[in-house]
Scaffold this motif. Sequence first.
Motif, PDB file in Angstrom:
ATOM      1  N   LEU A  48      38.468  34.164  45.694  1.00  0.00           N
ATOM      2  CA  LEU A  48      39.834  34.850  46.162  1.00  0.00           C
ATOM      3  C   LEU A  48      39.485  36.253  46.816  1.00  0.00           C
ATOM      4  CD1 LEU A  48      41.703  33.952  42.801  1.00  0.00           C
ATOM      5  CD2 LEU A  48      41.842  32.992  44.947  1.00  0.00           C
ATOM      6  N   PRO A  49      40.522  36.536  47.464  1.00  0.00           N
ATOM      7  CA  PRO A  49      40.513  38.041  48.177  1.00  0.00           C
ATOM      8  C   PRO A  49      40.625  39.231  47.349  1.00  0.00           C
ATOM      9  CG  PRO A  49      42.291  37.109  48.660  1.00  0.00           C
ATOM     10  CD  PRO A  49      41.572  36.087  48.209  1.00  0.00           C
ATOM     11  N   SER A  50      40.990  38.800  46.009  1.00  0.00           N
ATOM     12  CA  SER A  50      41.191  40.126  45.130  1.00  0.00           C
ATOM     13  C   SER A  50      40.777  39.281  43.627  1.00  0.00           C
ATOM     14  CB  SER A  50      42.374  40.723  45.263  1.00  0.00           C
ATOM     15  OG  SER A  50      42.358  41.887  44.394  1.00  0.00           O
ATOM     16  N   HIS A  51      40.270  40.093  42.821  1.00  0.00           N
ATOM     17  CA  HIS A  51      40.040  39.682  41.447  1.00  0.00           C
ATOM     18  C   HIS A  51      41.261  39.246  40.588  1.00  0.00           C
ATOM     19  CE1 HIS A  51      35.789  41.137  41.783  1.00  0.00           C
ATOM     20  NE2 HIS A  51      36.309  42.096  42.217  1.00  0.00           N
ATOM     21  N   PRO A  52      41.429  37.896  40.141  1.00  0.00           N
ATOM     22  CA  PRO A  52      42.516  37.277  39.514  1.00  0.00           C
ATOM     23  C   PRO A  52      42.724  37.791  38.106  1.00  0.00           C
ATOM     24  CG  PRO A  52      40.660  35.658  39.496  1.00  0.00           C
ATOM     25  CD  PRO A  52      39.957  36.772  40.315  1.00  0.00           C
ATOM     26  N   ALA A  53      43.860  38.294  37.873  1.00  0.00           N
ATOM     27  CA  ALA A  53      44.095  38.798  36.423  1.00  0.00           C
ATOM     28  C   ALA A  53      44.703  37.730  35.718  1.00  0.00           C
ATOM     29  CB  ALA A  53      45.088  39.837  36.673  1.00  0.00           C
ATOM     30  N   SER A  54      45.379  36.661  36.257  1.00  0.00           N
ATOM     31  CA  SER A  54      46.057  35.546  35.381  1.00  0.00           C
ATOM     32  C   SER A  54      46.599  34.330  36.536  1.00  0.00           C
ATOM     33  CB  SER A  54      47.739  36.060  34.855  1.00  0.00           C
ATOM     34  OG  SER A  54      48.342  36.665  35.842  1.00  0.00           O
ATOM     35  N   VAL A  55      46.939  33.395  35.807  1.00  0.00           N
ATOM     36  CA  VAL A  55      47.109  32.155  36.810  1.00  0.00           C
ATOM     37  C   VAL A  55      48.503  31.384  36.050  1.00  0.00           C
ATOM     38  CG1 VAL A  55      45.507  30.785  35.395  1.00  0.00           C
ATOM     39  CG2 VAL A  55      46.099  30.063  37.554  1.00  0.00           C
ATOM     40  N   ILE A  56      49.028  31.095  36.795  1.00  0.00           N
ATOM     41  CA  ILE A  56      50.448  30.297  36.426  1.00  0.00           C
ATOM     42  C   ILE A  56      50.513  28.959  37.401  1.00  0.00           C
ATOM     43  CG2 ILE A  56      52.722  30.431  36.041  1.00  0.00           C
ATOM     44  CD1 ILE A  56      52.762  33.290  35.823  1.00  0.00           C
ATOM     45  N   LEU A  74      42.298  22.246  33.667  1.00  0.00           N
ATOM     46  CA  LEU A  74      42.325  23.476  33.082  1.00  0.00           C
ATOM     47  C   LEU A  74      41.801  24.402  34.408  1.00  0.00           C
ATOM     48  CD1 LEU A  74      42.346  25.178  30.343  1.00  0.00           C
ATOM     49  CD2 LEU A  74      39.917  24.826  30.444  1.00  0.00           C
ATOM     50  N   TYR A  75      42.616  25.414  34.347  1.00  0.00           N
ATOM     51  CA  TYR A  75      42.329  26.528  35.331  1.00  0.00           C
ATOM     52  C   TYR A  75      41.981  27.766  34.699  1.00  0.00           C
ATOM     53  CZ  TYR A  75      44.840  23.019  38.290  1.00  0.00           C
ATOM     54  OH  TYR A  75      45.167  22.276  39.178  1.00  0.00           O
ATOM     55  N   LEU A  76      40.937  28.286  35.117  1.00  0.00           N
ATOM     56  CA  LEU A  76      40.469  29.696  34.606  1.00  0.00           C
ATOM     57  C   LEU A  76      40.272  30.821  35.667  1.00  0.00           C
ATOM     58  CD1 LEU A  76      37.324  28.424  32.549  1.00  0.00           C
ATOM     59  CD2 LEU A  76      39.553  29.231  31.631  1.00  0.00           C
ATOM     60  N   ALA A  77      40.958  31.989  35.430  1.00  0.00           N
ATOM     61  CA  ALA A  77      40.668  33.157  36.387  1.00  0.00           C
ATOM     62  C   ALA A  77      39.704  33.993  35.857  1.00  0.00           C
ATOM     63  CB  ALA A  77      41.872  33.777  36.201  1.00  0.00           C
ATOM     64  N   ASN A  78      38.545  33.948  36.779  1.00  0.00           N
ATOM     65  CA  ASN A  78      37.237  34.633  36.433  1.00  0.00           C
ATOM     66  C   ASN A  78      37.334  36.001  37.179  1.00  0.00           C
ATOM     67  OD1 ASN A  78      34.811  35.568  36.179  1.00  0.00           O
ATOM     68  ND2 ASN A  78      33.857  33.600  36.557  1.00  0.00           N
ATOM     69  N   TRP A  79      37.807  37.091  36.710  1.00  0.00           N
ATOM     70  CA  TRP A  79      38.000  38.207  37.004  1.00  0.00           C
ATOM     71  C   TRP A  79      36.526  39.131  37.440  1.00  0.00           C
ATOM     72  CZ3 TRP A  79      36.536  43.443  36.336  1.00  0.00           C
ATOM     73  CH2 TRP A  79      37.370  44.503  37.173  1.00  0.00           C
ATOM     74  N   LEU A  80      35.544  39.150  36.762  1.00  0.00           N
ATOM     75  CA  LEU A  80      34.286  39.581  37.109  1.00  0.00           C
ATOM     76  C   LEU A  80      33.765  38.993  38.404  1.00  0.00           C
ATOM     77  CD1 LEU A  80      32.073  41.733  36.110  1.00  0.00           C
ATOM     78  CD2 LEU A  80      31.079  39.887  34.925  1.00  0.00           C
ATOM     79  N   HIS A  81      34.010  37.728  38.553  1.00  0.00           N
ATOM     80  CA  HIS A  81      33.321  37.193  39.961  1.00  0.00           C
ATOM     81  C   HIS A  81      34.455  37.134  41.124  1.00  0.00           C
ATOM     82  CE1 HIS A  81      29.296  36.303  38.277  1.00  0.00           C
ATOM     83  NE2 HIS A  81      29.934  36.195  37.320  1.00  0.00           N
ATOM     84  N   GLY A  82      35.601  37.287  40.627  1.00  0.00           N
ATOM     85  CA  GLY A  82      36.813  37.297  41.626  1.00  0.00           C
ATOM     86  C   GLY A  82      36.960  35.687  42.109  1.00  0.00           C
ATOM     87  N   VAL A 117      23.668  29.043  25.546  1.00  0.00           N
ATOM     88  CA  VAL A 117      24.611  28.768  27.015  1.00  0.00           C
ATOM     89  C   VAL A 117      24.791  30.169  27.624  1.00  0.00           C
ATOM     90  CG1 VAL A 117      26.763  28.017  27.602  1.00  0.00           C
ATOM     91  CG2 VAL A 117      25.571  26.995  25.887  1.00  0.00           C
ATOM     92  N   MET A 118      24.462  30.247  28.789  1.00  0.00           N
ATOM     93  CA  MET A 118      24.978  31.506  29.567  1.00  0.00           C
ATOM     94  C   MET A 118      26.528  31.719  29.818  1.00  0.00           C
ATOM     95  SD  MET A 118      23.605  34.145  31.175  1.00  0.00           S
ATOM     96  CE  MET A 118      21.903  33.816  30.921  1.00  0.00           C
ATOM     97  N   VAL A 119      26.854  32.743  29.164  1.00  0.00           N
ATOM     98  CA  VAL A 119      28.508  32.894  29.537  1.00  0.00           C
ATOM     99  C   VAL A 119      28.667  34.073  30.871  1.00  0.00           C
ATOM    100  CG1 VAL A 119      30.440  34.185  28.471  1.00  0.00           C
ATOM    101  CG2 VAL A 119      28.787  33.068  27.280  1.00  0.00           C
ATOM    102  N   GLU A 120      29.099  33.258  31.914  1.00  0.00           N
ATOM    103  CA  GLU A 120      29.429  33.942  33.009  1.00  0.00           C
ATOM    104  C   GLU A 120      30.987  34.678  33.187  1.00  0.00           C
ATOM    105  OE1 GLU A 120      28.824  31.693  36.497  1.00  0.00           O
ATOM    106  OE2 GLU A 120      26.619  30.765  35.878  1.00  0.00           O
ATOM    107  N   GLY A 121      30.933  35.702  33.678  1.00  0.00           N
ATOM    108  CA  GLY A 121      32.077  36.399  34.052  1.00  0.00           C
ATOM    109  C   GLY A 121      33.062  36.832  32.951  1.00  0.00           C
ATOM    110  N   MET A 122      34.502  37.151  33.288  1.00  0.00           N
ATOM    111  CA  MET A 122      35.355  37.431  32.262  1.00  0.00           C
ATOM    112  C   MET A 122      36.349  36.727  32.657  1.00  0.00           C
ATOM    113  SD  MET A 122      36.366  41.557  31.415  1.00  0.00           S
ATOM    114  CE  MET A 122      37.622  41.590  32.554  1.00  0.00           C
TER     115      MET A 122
END
Length: 111
Positions: free
Chosen positions: A52-60, A23-31, A5-10
């Motif tokens: 997003l206009p900037s890379h997400p670090a966390s989601v609430i 389920l919500y995932l913030a993907n920092w590498l791809h923004g 399985v290809m793992v994408e992003g961080m």
Amino acid sequence: QVKGVMVEGMTTGIALSADDRLLYLANWLHGDLRQYDVTSPATPVLCGRILLPSHPASVIPLTPTTLLINTCFLTSWHPHHFPNLPAPIITVKADPVLGGLQYDKTFNLIE
């Protein structure tokens, strides 16, 4: 690749909706922010994705339709060093019924 399985992003942020359906995932590498339908946990379905206009670090999740996104790990010095980047905290509107995400341009917050 992990077991074929290809793992994408961080993934830097993860949140589950109050009804345990999304389920919500913030993907920092791809923004981007991704929304998965996990009503069948063995086969999650991507039902929303937004760049997003900037890379997400966390989601609430604030409400079933509003997500708060922190886009900076170091918010205390963000405005000084990156004055031309969008605010470190933004909101995203979510459709909890049909799936889908939309950037809310009316709300930005700088600490």
